[in-house]
Each structure stands twice: as structure tokens, then as C-alpha cells.
Enzyme design. Structure first.
Site, mmCIF file in Angstrom:
data_model
loop_
_atom_site.group_PDB
_atom_site.id
_atom_site.type_symbol
_atom_site.label_atom_id
_atom_site.label_comp_id
_atom_site.label_asym_id
_atom_site.label_seq_id
_atom_site.Cartn_x
_atom_site.Cartn_y
_atom_site.Cartn_z
ATOM 1 N N ASP A 17 0.783 -1.285 -0.117
ATOM 2 C CA ASP A 17 -0.220 -0.060 -0.123
ATOM 3 C C ASP A 17 0.866 1.261 0.022
ATOM 4 O O ASP A 17 2.163 1.169 0.091
ATOM 5 C CB ASP A 17 -0.960 0.101 1.152
ATOM 6 N N ASP A 64 -7.378 -2.308 13.967
ATOM 7 C CA ASP A 64 -8.678 -2.252 13.602
ATOM 8 C C ASP A 64 -8.768 -3.819 12.760
ATOM 9 O O ASP A 64 -9.775 -4.404 12.146
ATOM 10 C CB ASP A 64 -9.417 -1.305 12.991
ATOM 11 N N HIS A 114 -7.173 -4.565 9.997
ATOM 12 C CA HIS A 114 -6.716 -4.670 8.821
ATOM 13 C C HIS A 114 -5.268 -4.907 8.231
ATOM 14 O O HIS A 114 -4.607 -5.157 8.984
ATOM 15 C CB HIS A 114 -6.926 -3.032 8.086
ATOM 16 N N GLU A 120 -9.658 -1.576 5.450
ATOM 17 C CA GLU A 120 -10.190 -1.101 6.893
ATOM 18 C C GLU A 120 -11.692 -1.753 6.751
ATOM 19 O O GLU A 120 -12.142 -2.638 5.969
ATOM 20 C CB GLU A 120 -10.713 0.416 6.668
HETATM 21 C C1 GLP Z 1 -0.495 0.518 8.497
HETATM 22 C C2 GLP Z 1 -0.099 -0.475 7.342
HETATM 23 C C3 GLP Z 1 -0.351 -1.672 7.482
HETATM 24 C C4 GLP Z 1 0.404 -2.031 8.627
HETATM 25 C C5 GLP Z 1 -0.360 -1.384 10.080
HETATM 26 C C6 GLP Z 1 0.250 -1.616 11.458
HETATM 27 O O1 GLP Z 1 -1.751 0.622 8.515
HETATM 28 N N1 GLP Z 1 -0.975 0.222 6.118
HETATM 29 O O2 GLP Z 1 0.258 -2.483 6.646
HETATM 30 O O3 GLP Z 1 0.063 -3.572 9.216
HETATM 31 O O4 GLP Z 1 -0.149 0.006 9.658
HETATM 32 O O5 GLP Z 1 1.125 -0.904 11.718
HETATM 33 P P1 GLP Z 1 2.307 -1.227 12.998
HETATM 34 O O6 GLP Z 1 3.280 -2.266 12.504
HETATM 35 O O7 GLP Z 1 3.084 0.367 13.178
HETATM 36 O O8 GLP Z 1 1.496 -1.494 14.154
#
Ligand code: GLP
Length: 271
Positions: free
Chosen positions: A67, A142, A144, A149
Site C-alpha cells: 500500500d 482495527d 486491517h 479497513e
Molecule cells: C498501517 C499499514 C499496515 C500495517 C499497520 C500496522 O496501517 N498500512 O500494513 O500492518 O499500519 O502498523 P504497525 O506495524 O506500525 O502496528
């Protein structure tokens, strides 16, 4: 599904990096799906160490990132300014430290002038590359994957999505705040691979750490499959699945003793 529980973040990261390195060693021209966020940073550092100290070779590897925020990006050919794009994150945390070819790196272009066309093109590039051998995934609070989302269809493809308040808050705290970018200046939209796209990867490697992820990890792995927790689609995946957790992220799993037992048995029998 293999659920592996490790003592801490460092051990989780090393285990995950080992899985990725094994794929790169057995198939030097493999296609890796990569993720951003704070969770994979340790995994990437370990891969960089393996590249430097053990000669792990990325010269034939192709990558596709999950993404990107819409409205930000970098041009890898030019000196870049300090933006918070995932492209910059990947370049800083991994790509600039390893011998991957620039033309083999794919990240959705947050600066595209035609996002819908670009999403279609991105999907075509994945197909052209022969599909993804191993997709690395974190998990948002959440539930995802990427930026899928709650409410995203479990068959969704690469597309533009609006981010939830929780995701904006989490990513503001983790990244934007440190870069002195105000919450209101953050991009509110992103391009993400869909859940359907992710499920086509031949193998999935999901990682999560910290007590803050314990509830959502339990919902993802042991709750119902639902578009409200898009990562629960992991339960539908037909290929190889490995989930690597630190003990805090695993702490709310009902079947934790069984997962530990399976790991011990597999180790004993060399499976
Ligand atoms: C973002 C990314 C996700 C990732 C999530 C969790 O939303 N788009 O791919 O898994 O953050 O991030 P973190 O690893 O900082 O908890």
C-alpha cells in the site's frame, strides 16, 4: 496454519526474516510482497544483516508493496525530501541497504494522477511477475491488512480507500508526529492491495507484537471470518500460512497451549 510464539520482538523478527531468507535462497528470483509499519522494521534489519554478513542475495528478487498513501511519494532517481511515504520508508529501512534492482521494486504510486488506472496496472504487474510467492503482513489495530479497513470486501482488489480515524491516529503517533507533520496534513486516502489480491499470494507470513495487538490478533485468528476484521480472511487462505507473534500479541489466544504444542511436535519430528 502455523502459529509461532516467540519471547519478544527481536526473536519474532529473526524468525520472520529467516522465513523470508529461506524463500530467497531456494528461489532467487522469487516475488515477495512487503509491508510497512513499525512491526516489520526488525525483520527488515535482520534481512539487511543477512545480506551484509551472509551474502543473502536480492539481485533477482522482485517486490510488491501492499500500500501507499495517496498524495505522497518519492522519485528514487532524485534526492528526496523528508516525506512520510511508504516508498521512503521501504527505501530507508530495506531497499537502500540490499542489492535489489530498482526496476524490480513495485510500490503503489501515491503521486499518480489516475489512481483507478494505476490500481489496475498494479494488479497486472503482479500477474505478469507470476504472482507473489510470499506476502509479509502486519495487522492494524482495527484488524486491517494493508489499508483494507473494516467493511472492505474479502474479495477486494487493489483500489483507493479512505482511512479510518483509528488508522490515522495510529499512524500519526507512529510516524507523522515524529516528522513534525500535523494530524490534519496527513493523507486521508491510500492505495492498497485488496484482500482478494493478498489471498492469491502462495504463502502468507503475518507478524504482530505487543499487548496493543493482543485483542485483534485473537479476533483475526480465532474469531469469525468477517469483513469487519479484514485480516480474518487469513482463515480462508489455501496456501502456506505462518503467523509469528511475540508473547504479548499472543496473550489473548484461547488455543495458545495447542499452538505451542504443535510447534514443539513439529520440531521433534523435523516437520
Ligand atoms: C498501517 C499499514 C499496515 C500495517 C499497520 C500496522 O496501517 N498500512 O500494513 O500492518 O499500519 O502498523 P504497525 O506495524 O506500525 O502496528
Amino acid at each position: 496454519m502455523d502459529i509461532i510464539i516467540r519471547e519478544n520482538y527481536e526473536q519474532m523478527s529473526k524468525y520472520a526474516a529467516q522465513i523470508i531468507a529461506n524463500v530467497v535462497r531456494t528461489k532467487p528470483n522469487c516475488v515477495l510482497g512487503l509491508a510497512t509499519g513499525s512491526t516489520p522494521i526488525g525483520t527488515y534489519r535482520e534481512l539487511v544483516r543477512m545480506h551484509r554478513e551472509e551474502g543473502l542475495d536480492f539481485s533477482e528478487v522482485t517486490t510488491f508493496n501492499l500500500d501507499e498513501y495517496l498524495g505522497v511519494g518519492i522519485d528514487l532517481d532524485k534526492p528526496y525530501h523528508l516525506d512520510q511515504s511508504y516508498a521512503r520508508f521501504m527505501y530507508e529501512e530495506l531497499f537502500k541497504h540490499i542489492n535489489i534492482k530498482k526496476e524490480n521494486i513495485h510500490i503503489p504510486d501515491g503521486l499518480t494522477t489516475n489512481p483507478n488506472e494505476h490500481c489496475k496496472w498494479y494488479e497486472e504487474q503482479i500477474k505478469k511477475a507470476g504472482g507473489i510467492d510470499l506476502q509479509l503482513l502486519g495487522i492494524g489495530r482495527d484488524g486491517h491488512w494493508g489499508f483494507n479497513e473494516p467493511g472492505s470486501s474479502l474479495g477486494s482488489r487493489t483500489r483507493v480507500v479512505a482511512l479510518t480515524e483509528q488508522t490515522l491516529n495510529d499512524n500519526y503517533e507512529a510516524f507523522y508526529k515524529k516528522a513534525n507533520i500535523s494530524r490534519s496534513e496527513m493523507p486521508h486516502f491510500a492505495i492498497t492491495m485488496g484482500i482478494g489480491t493478498i489471498l492469491e499470494a502462495r504463502n502468507i507470513l503475518m507478524i504482530a507484537n505487543g499487548a496493543g495487538k493482543a485483542d485483534v490478533v485473537a479476533k483475526c485468528l480465532e474469531g469469525p471470518v468477517t469483513s469487519q476484521i479484514t485480516s480474518s480472511a487469513i482463515q480462508l487462505h489455501s496456501g502456506g500460512i505462518t503467523v509469528v507473534l511475540d508473547k504479548e500479541a499472543a496473550s489473548k489466544l484461547k488455543n495458545i497451549d495447542y499452538y505451542r504444542h504443535v510447534e514443539t511436535l513439529k520440531h521433534q519430528y523435523g516437520l
